[in-house]
Design a protein around this motif. Structure first.
Motif, PDB file in Angstrom:
ATOM      1  N   PHE A  83     -70.202  50.487 -24.410  1.00  0.00           N
ATOM      2  CA  PHE A  83     -70.155  49.993 -25.869  1.00  0.00           C
ATOM      3  C   PHE A  83     -71.321  49.140 -26.031  1.00  0.00           C
ATOM      4  O   PHE A  83     -71.448  48.194 -25.444  1.00  0.00           O
ATOM      5  N   GLU A  84     -71.958  49.414 -27.076  1.00  0.00           N
ATOM      6  CA  GLU A  84     -73.219  48.440 -27.577  1.00  0.00           C
ATOM      7  C   GLU A  84     -72.648  47.638 -28.861  1.00  0.00           C
ATOM      8  O   GLU A  84     -72.163  47.786 -29.715  1.00  0.00           O
ATOM      9  N   ALA A  85     -72.973  46.120 -28.461  1.00  0.00           N
ATOM     10  CA  ALA A  85     -72.715  44.890 -29.397  1.00  0.00           C
ATOM     11  C   ALA A  85     -71.381  44.971 -29.789  1.00  0.00           C
ATOM     12  O   ALA A  85     -71.003  44.636 -30.960  1.00  0.00           O
ATOM     13  N   GLU A  86     -70.372  45.431 -29.023  1.00  0.00           N
ATOM     14  CA  GLU A  86     -68.927  45.167 -29.223  1.00  0.00           C
ATOM     15  C   GLU A  86     -68.494  46.082 -30.616  1.00  0.00           C
ATOM     16  O   GLU A  86     -67.703  45.535 -31.392  1.00  0.00           O
ATOM     17  N   ALA A 113     -67.786  49.613 -19.982  1.00  0.00           N
ATOM     18  CA  ALA A 113     -68.471  48.516 -20.121  1.00  0.00           C
ATOM     19  C   ALA A 113     -69.070  48.123 -21.250  1.00  0.00           C
ATOM     20  O   ALA A 113     -68.974  48.957 -22.280  1.00  0.00           O
ATOM     21  N   THR A 114     -69.905  46.930 -21.660  1.00  0.00           N
ATOM     22  CA  THR A 114     -70.302  46.360 -22.774  1.00  0.00           C
ATOM     23  C   THR A 114     -71.641  46.029 -22.763  1.00  0.00           C
ATOM     24  O   THR A 114     -71.899  45.459 -21.477  1.00  0.00           O
ATOM     25  N   ILE A 115     -72.492  46.075 -23.504  1.00  0.00           N
ATOM     26  CA  ILE A 115     -73.697  45.424 -23.796  1.00  0.00           C
ATOM     27  C   ILE A 115     -73.897  44.754 -25.002  1.00  0.00           C
ATOM     28  O   ILE A 115     -73.933  45.354 -26.065  1.00  0.00           O
ATOM     29  N   CYS A 116     -74.245  43.454 -24.809  1.00  0.00           N
ATOM     30  CA  CYS A 116     -74.390  42.734 -26.108  1.00  0.00           C
ATOM     31  C   CYS A 116     -75.840  42.726 -26.381  1.00  0.00           C
ATOM     32  O   CYS A 116     -76.719  42.625 -25.826  1.00  0.00           O
ATOM     33  N   HIS A 117     -76.125  42.577 -27.815  1.00  0.00           N
ATOM     34  CA  HIS A 117     -77.309  42.754 -28.415  1.00  0.00           C
ATOM     35  C   HIS A 117     -77.975  41.520 -29.059  1.00  0.00           C
ATOM     36  O   HIS A 117     -79.046  41.317 -28.985  1.00  0.00           O
ATOM     37  N   GLY A 118     -77.107  40.533 -29.407  1.00  0.00           N
ATOM     38  CA  GLY A 118     -77.480  39.335 -30.166  1.00  0.00           C
ATOM     39  C   GLY A 118     -76.523  38.814 -30.876  1.00  0.00           C
ATOM     40  O   GLY A 118     -75.554  37.878 -30.396  1.00  0.00           O
ATOM     41  N   SER A 119     -76.603  38.956 -32.387  1.00  0.00           N
ATOM     42  CA  SER A 119     -75.750  38.265 -33.231  1.00  0.00           C
ATOM     43  C   SER A 119     -74.280  38.722 -32.830  1.00  0.00           C
ATOM     44  O   SER A 119     -73.476  37.945 -33.533  1.00  0.00           O
ATOM     45  N   ASP A 120     -73.901  39.568 -32.306  1.00  0.00           N
ATOM     46  CA  ASP A 120     -72.592  40.031 -31.779  1.00  0.00           C
ATOM     47  C   ASP A 120     -72.078  39.015 -31.199  1.00  0.00           C
ATOM     48  O   ASP A 120     -70.763  38.888 -30.899  1.00  0.00           O
ATOM     49  N   ILE A 121     -72.511  38.305 -30.263  1.00  0.00           N
ATOM     50  CA  ILE A 121     -72.269  37.367 -29.405  1.00  0.00           C
ATOM     51  C   ILE A 121     -72.698  35.842 -29.413  1.00  0.00           C
ATOM     52  O   ILE A 121     -72.230  35.180 -28.477  1.00  0.00           O
ATOM     53  N   ARG A 122     -74.044  35.840 -29.946  1.00  0.00           N
ATOM     54  CA  ARG A 122     -74.668  34.621 -29.964  1.00  0.00           C
ATOM     55  C   ARG A 122     -74.013  33.703 -30.944  1.00  0.00           C
ATOM     56  O   ARG A 122     -73.505  33.782 -32.220  1.00  0.00           O
ATOM     57  N   ARG A 156     -63.584  36.575 -27.093  1.00  0.00           N
ATOM     58  CA  ARG A 156     -62.246  36.573 -26.677  1.00  0.00           C
ATOM     59  C   ARG A 156     -61.935  38.416 -26.491  1.00  0.00           C
ATOM     60  O   ARG A 156     -61.271  38.469 -25.408  1.00  0.00           O
ATOM     61  N   ARG A 157     -62.364  39.071 -26.932  1.00  0.00           N
ATOM     62  CA  ARG A 157     -62.150  40.597 -26.572  1.00  0.00           C
ATOM     63  C   ARG A 157     -62.797  40.990 -25.277  1.00  0.00           C
ATOM     64  O   ARG A 157     -62.204  41.678 -24.502  1.00  0.00           O
ATOM     65  N   LEU A 158     -63.907  40.417 -24.907  1.00  0.00           N
ATOM     66  CA  LEU A 158     -64.539  40.670 -23.772  1.00  0.00           C
ATOM     67  C   LEU A 158     -63.797  40.150 -22.656  1.00  0.00           C
ATOM     68  O   LEU A 158     -63.545  40.847 -21.620  1.00  0.00           O
ATOM     69  N   ALA A 159     -63.551  38.694 -22.880  1.00  0.00           N
ATOM     70  CA  ALA A 159     -62.558  38.217 -21.872  1.00  0.00           C
ATOM     71  C   ALA A 159     -61.356  39.045 -21.329  1.00  0.00           C
ATOM     72  O   ALA A 159     -60.863  39.190 -20.368  1.00  0.00           O
ATOM     73  N   ASP A 160     -60.659  39.362 -22.527  1.00  0.00           N
ATOM     74  CA  ASP A 160     -59.284  39.948 -22.428  1.00  0.00           C
ATOM     75  C   ASP A 160     -59.798  41.698 -21.662  1.00  0.00           C
ATOM     76  O   ASP A 160     -58.696  42.278 -20.840  1.00  0.00           O
ATOM     77  N   LEU A 161     -60.901  42.142 -22.011  1.00  0.00           N
ATOM     78  CA  LEU A 161     -61.180  43.490 -21.562  1.00  0.00           C
ATOM     79  C   LEU A 161     -61.419  43.339 -20.114  1.00  0.00           C
ATOM     80  O   LEU A 161     -60.980  44.539 -19.334  1.00  0.00           O
ATOM     81  N   ASP A 162     -62.065  42.383 -19.480  1.00  0.00           N
ATOM     82  CA  ASP A 162     -62.140  42.213 -18.130  1.00  0.00           C
ATOM     83  C   ASP A 162     -63.205  43.381 -17.455  1.00  0.00           C
ATOM     84  O   ASP A 162     -62.511  44.132 -16.847  1.00  0.00           O
ATOM     85  N   ALA A 163     -64.421  43.745 -18.351  1.00  0.00           N
ATOM     86  CA  ALA A 163     -64.989  44.928 -17.856  1.00  0.00           C
ATOM     87  C   ALA A 163     -66.343  44.627 -17.628  1.00  0.00           C
ATOM     88  O   ALA A 163     -66.827  43.280 -17.876  1.00  0.00           O
ATOM     89  N   PRO A 164     -67.408  45.144 -17.029  1.00  0.00           N
ATOM     90  CA  PRO A 164     -68.571  44.570 -16.880  1.00  0.00           C
ATOM     91  C   PRO A 164     -69.367  44.386 -18.205  1.00  0.00           C
ATOM     92  O   PRO A 164     -69.222  45.278 -19.164  1.00  0.00           O
ATOM     93  N   VAL A 165     -70.078  43.243 -18.142  1.00  0.00           N
ATOM     94  CA  VAL A 165     -70.619  43.004 -19.391  1.00  0.00           C
ATOM     95  C   VAL A 165     -72.245  42.750 -19.085  1.00  0.00           C
ATOM     96  O   VAL A 165     -72.618  42.433 -18.076  1.00  0.00           O
ATOM     97  N   PHE A 166     -72.997  43.380 -19.797  1.00  0.00           N
ATOM     98  CA  PHE A 166     -74.620  43.217 -19.653  1.00  0.00           C
ATOM     99  C   PHE A 166     -75.017  42.628 -21.304  1.00  0.00           C
ATOM    100  O   PHE A 166     -74.340  42.700 -22.146  1.00  0.00           O
ATOM    101  N   VAL A 167     -76.333  42.051 -21.066  1.00  0.00           N
ATOM    102  CA  VAL A 167     -76.964  41.492 -22.320  1.00  0.00           C
ATOM    103  C   VAL A 167     -78.520  42.101 -22.239  1.00  0.00           C
ATOM    104  O   VAL A 167     -79.084  42.226 -21.173  1.00  0.00           O
TER     105      VAL A 167
END
Length: 354
Positions: A83-86, A113-122, A156-167
């Motif tokens: 998933f990109e940018a949640e 897994a998820t990959i954060c792009h910027g304003s979605d997690i900054r 919060r959703r990333l923490a609950d999901l407990d899956a690999p996270v990339f940035v």
């Protein structure tokens, strides 16, 4: 439908600056037993980046039949979903919630897994504390409150999901310290330029995708004054299609990147790949992480809005060093942003359960 492979990876739905497509190709080039598909909805008047699979944005958000078919496609065809940018892959189907979609995919045996792009997690409140030039400090910047809410929700959703996270950029490790940096990817051959001559009046380019975030209003008076003094030819680039940007950078000598976020991304890599001298405001922590991760210093000339004028005047007075700066930028992109390192990072996800 992806071809039959041991591993099949679906990446979407953002494709910011064509990165979903580039990560997909990087994975395939690294592993002949892997197939990857990038997805993003088509948006009117958006930049045209390469993509494997798309639907009109209206269908993506509002067509329930398509959403059900999309879910069946994902669960029946792919072993891994990134998933990109949640952002959701099914529009409004499961409440516009990527984590609910991830849960449904996991129930069908798909790794996520998820990959954060910027304003979605900054997080704006955090960014303000750490960055004196933060765009979130600009009075009246209309997105600050909504981005604060979005970043907290996604964290919060990333923490609950407990899956690999990339940035995708190293500054985002400040917001997700447990994530892994997956570098953005550019094609060096697409941007490569002929050997440059030292110019009498250099062309200085600034191409802000979002002027308020890039800090254009802070630096443009300096550039306009140098232009008026006959020291540079300043070109502000706006609304230029992606396909035309290699020509823009091949005609430039110096490219000014961004001065508020404190990092670097696709645009800076493209300019470096073209052999330009790139100037930007990159935080010490970002430079340190790049050096520790890659063994290579980031070859972007450091300047913030306060010292940009003397930095540029210093460059203008030492033009014999520009070819070396350009070569360092080209070599850095070849080593860090050509897709090989990105595939190695993503392999920790797609290869974990082989």
């Amino acid at each position: 439908m992806p071809p039959e492979r041991d591993i099949t990876v679906f990446i979407g739905p953002a494709n910011h600056a064509g990165q979903g497509f580039r990560w997909a190709r990087a994975l395939e080039q690294a592993d002949g037993n892997l197939a990857a598909v990038s997805f993003a909805p088509t948006r009117e008047n958006g930049f045209a980046f390469e993509i494997d699979y798309t639907v009109p944005v209206g269908i993506y958000w509002d067509n329930e039949i398509w959403a059900r078919d999309q879910l069946e496609y994902l669960t029946g065809s792919f072993s891994h979903v990134l998933f990109e940018a949640e952002q959701p892959l099914l529009g409004l189907h499961l409440g516009e919630d990527f984590s609910a979609e991830a849960g449904r995919l996991r129930q069908s045996g798909v790794e996520v897994a998820t990959i954060c792009h910027g304003s979605d997690i900054r997080l704006p409140s955090r960014h303000i504390r750490d960055n004196p030039w933060s765009p979130f400090l600009v009075p009246g910047y209309r997105k600050t409150k909504e981005l604060e809410v979005l970043a907290r929700l996604n964290a919060r959703r990333l923490a609950d999901l407990d899956a690999p996270v990339f940035v995708s950029t190293p500054d985002l490790l400040d917001d997700v310290p447990t994530a892994s940096w997956c570098p953005v990817v550019v094609d060096p051959e697409r941007w490569r330029s002929e050997p440059r001559t030292i110019p009498t009046r250099p062309v200085v380019v600034h191409a802000p995708s979002r002027a308020a975030v890039k800090g254009t209003e802070l630096i443009e008076p300096i550039l306009e004054q140098l232009h008026a003094d006959g020291l540079i030819e300043y070109r502000r680039i706006t609304k230029v299609p992606s396909a035309a940007m290699p020509g823009v950078y091949r005609s430039a000598d110096i490219v000014l990147d961004q001065f508020r976020i404190g990092s670097y991304g696709v645009a800076a890599c493209e300019a470096m790949a073209a052999g330009c001298v790139v100037v930007g405001n990159v935080r010490d922590s970002v430079r340190r992480h790049v050096r520790e991760s890659t063994g290579t210093d980031l070859p972007i000339v450091q300047a913030d809005p306060d010292d940009l004028a003397p930095v540029l005047r210093g460059l203008l007075g030492s033009r014999d060093g520009w070819p070396v700066l350009g070569e360092r930028g080209e070599a850095f992109v070849e080593r860090v942003h050509n897709g090989v390192r990105s595939a190695e990072v993503l392999e920790t996800f797609v290869g974990a359960n082989r």
